[in-house]
Design an enzyme around this catalytic site. Sequence first.
Site: not given
Ligand code: C5P
Length: 412
Positions: A217, A313-314, A316, A345
């Site tokens: 991105n 994986p998310d 945060v 969020k």
């Molecule tokens: O859901 P979104 O991607 O918009 O959320 C953004 C926040 O979540 C940012 O702080 C980003 O660093 C974190 N994030 C993450 N892991 C992911 C996607 C987003 O830590 N896979």
Amino acid sequence: MNSSTSNLQSLVSKRVLLGVTGGIAAYKAAELVRRLIDVGAEVRVVMTAAAQEFITPLTMQAVSAKPVHTSLLDTDAEAGMGHIELARWADVILVAPATANFLSQLAMGQAHDLLTTLCLASIAPLAVAPAMNQAMWGNVATQQNVAKLRERGVHIFGPDAGQQACGDIGMGRMLDVLDLRLALAGLFEVGVLAGKKVLITAGPTREAIDPVRYLTNQSSGKMGYAIAQAAVDAGATVVLVSGPVALVAPQAARTLAVISAEDMRTAVMAELTGTDLFIAAAAVADYRPISVSESKLKKDATKTLSLALIENPDIVAEVAAQPVRPYTVGFAAETENLLGYAQSKLERKGLDAIVANDVSSELGGFNSDQNAAVLLYSDGASQSFEMQSKSKLARALIIDLASKINSTCRNQ
Ligand code: C5P
């Protein structure tokens, strides 16, 4: 009293030796003297020959109410306060503006005039506020000089981005007088994050498709890197987990270079122990290809190619879900309904705070040097930050977050 005013207390009775070198920003040095005296600092001014072409010693004498020092080999001056005495007098030396030429002389350790000699002779902390045309600032020679000075412990204040006297737009403007004063005050205070470990993610991630292709991105990493620098300046021990970017990491931060979201997750989880504050500024790819082809994908006759993706994986959210976890701050880069999406969020990911920024605006956003933001806290509090350079915004965010964390700890 807000936090930035209270920070200035540390300048009371501090002896500031202000060096002025020959750039157009020299005219701002008179205002700087006044603002330093306003908060109780003692100021003595040293001017180079070139600085005197831009602003007169008489002006600087009038604003500082002290004789101005201009020459190394002046018997009258040496009979008053000689150069070694002056070097010993200073609690700090601030050179503002510092031209490219001066930075080069300093990097080489020259002592051919009063100011360079004082910088060499004094054991006081030395800070410089570079000010020059954006191309001169970007020149590799200047960058190498600055890197060398930073390595030696010289504090580099700025420069800032924006319109320049020569009409160019870019990095190279001297920091505003009030920001310089704040940065100087910062040298004398225990940082607002002293003793804290701060873990920061920055930049994009790259998700491999095959050995030569990937999904990624627009993130430049500038905001995360500016936050890392601000956290270092606030006295924190900083670990920066960075995706692939073209930026120089803050010297004092421990930087872990990663490529994919999964790498980033592994690095973050391994660093969580002892972390007080986690700031997720990275633009992590939400999806990755289910499988990575071992060889380069070939075109075929169907003229279409489907990529099956799986959710990453998310990071945060995973940090926020840990039973013992740091104060966890996310970012929401949005193009519409900024506060609404950011708030949901914040709640969905279980964060303590979220920095909402509008990436649709022409000024701020991914590749820009500037940004505006709104910081939303889980307790309902919020703070807006107007459009400003990312380094200024990063400092403001760190101050706000630190005061929140420090007051939360005290209330527990
Ligand atoms: O859901 P979104 O991607 O918009 O959320 C953004 C926040 O979540 C940012 O702080 C980003 O660093 C974190 N994030 C993450 N892991 C992911 C996607 C987003 O830590 N896979």
